[in-house]
Motif scaffolding. Sequence first.
Motif, short mmCIF file in Angstrom:
data_model
loop_
_atom_site.label_atom_id
_atom_site.label_comp_id
_atom_site.label_asym_id
_atom_site.label_seq_id
_atom_site.Cartn_x
_atom_site.Cartn_y
_atom_site.Cartn_z
N GLU A 202 -8.53 13.32 -40.91
CA GLU A 202 -7.29 13.51 -41.66
C GLU A 202 -6.17 13.54 -40.62
OE1 GLU A 202 -8.42 15.62 -45.81
OE2 GLU A 202 -8.26 16.67 -43.91
N GLN A 203 -5.01 13.05 -41.07
CA GLN A 203 -3.79 13.25 -40.16
C GLN A 203 -2.71 13.08 -41.16
OE1 GLN A 203 -3.29 11.59 -36.17
NE2 GLN A 203 -1.20 11.37 -36.37
N LYS B 30 2.16 19.81 -27.52
CA LYS B 30 0.84 19.94 -28.43
C LYS B 30 0.43 21.15 -28.34
CE LYS B 30 -0.82 15.22 -27.36
NZ LYS B 30 -1.77 14.57 -26.83
N GLY C 295 -2.92 23.20 -30.14
CA GLY C 295 -3.91 23.25 -31.33
C GLY C 295 -3.90 21.73 -31.92
N ASN C 296 -4.04 21.70 -32.99
CA ASN C 296 -4.11 20.47 -33.79
C ASN C 296 -2.69 20.05 -34.35
OD1 ASN C 296 -3.49 22.38 -36.03
ND2 ASN C 296 -5.34 22.04 -36.97
N PHE C 297 -1.66 20.65 -33.56
CA PHE C 297 -0.42 20.23 -34.07
C PHE C 297 0.37 19.63 -33.01
CE2 PHE C 297 4.24 20.77 -34.31
CZ PHE C 297 4.36 20.15 -35.41
N SER D 187 2.96 15.83 -36.07
CA SER D 187 1.66 15.46 -36.65
C SER D 187 0.79 16.70 -36.60
CB SER D 187 1.07 14.24 -35.63
OG SER D 187 2.00 13.17 -35.69
N LEU D 188 0.06 16.61 -37.84
CA LEU D 188 -0.94 17.56 -37.92
C LEU D 188 -2.22 16.95 -38.25
CD1 LEU D 188 -1.52 20.74 -38.44
CD2 LEU D 188 -1.13 20.20 -40.87
N LYS D 189 -3.22 17.43 -37.44
CA LYS D 189 -4.48 16.58 -37.44
C LYS D 189 -5.59 17.79 -37.67
CE LYS D 189 -7.14 13.09 -35.32
NZ LYS D 189 -7.05 11.99 -34.53
N PRO D 190 -5.93 18.32 -38.87
CA PRO D 190 -6.88 19.29 -38.96
C PRO D 190 -8.32 18.89 -38.51
CG PRO D 190 -6.14 18.24 -41.07
CD PRO D 190 -5.39 17.62 -40.04
N ASN D 191 -8.58 17.71 -38.45
CA ASN D 191 -9.94 17.37 -38.12
C ASN D 191 -10.08 15.89 -37.84
OD1 ASN D 191 -10.16 15.81 -40.61
ND2 ASN D 191 -10.37 17.73 -41.61
N GLN D 192 -11.13 15.26 -37.32
CA GLN D 192 -11.02 13.80 -37.04
C GLN D 192 -10.78 12.98 -38.18
OE1 GLN D 192 -14.76 13.03 -35.10
NE2 GLN D 192 -16.10 13.71 -37.15
#
Length: 190
Positions: free
Chosen positions: A119-120, A71, A73-75, A112-117
């Motif tokens: 979207e994924q 993991k 950041g958001n990746f 997995s990329l989760k830029p915010n709560q």
Amino acid sequence: MDERIRYEYRLNTLGTTDYMRFLTRIGATVTLSPGIQFNARLSNENRRYFNPKRPHYADEVIFDRFNLNLKAGNFSLIAGRQDMIYGDGFVILEGTPGDGSRTIYFNALKGSLKPNQYEQFDVFVIQQPKQDGFMVINSQGTNLNTNKEKPVVNAFGGYLTAKSAESKQKVEMYYLNSRETDTKVETRLH
């Protein structure tokens, strides 16, 4: 650790069948460093038949989870044996069909990329071999998959999930390309 015990009874034109299923799983997650985890879980499911009488074997232990999770950041990136459930199980659920409730794992690489709560976006590559190479104990030589014609499955795809902050509605889009090499079947879902 978790234990599931289930009693099943069937009465039909072929006769009566009743047995108990025992599923035992024990696992651990080890944090190797910030952002790096190793996950492993051993599993055993055996059955005790009452009617018709059959020998009781508790002879199989497998890794149904064995992966490295990175993991930053958001990746995140998960490499190895893992459960993958998409579309509430209607799109992707079971990587080992034919073995009942024993396992659902995939041998996969998933990013997995989760830029915010809300979207994924996941991308993945799957390879399910014909024979399981992670059997710890298999004294009776049983197959994890009861389908003797089980093909080797190679697949790749992407899955986008977006939720609305206001209405809490969810939109899911996916692309899946699956190839089963022994049966010359190719499936494309869009």
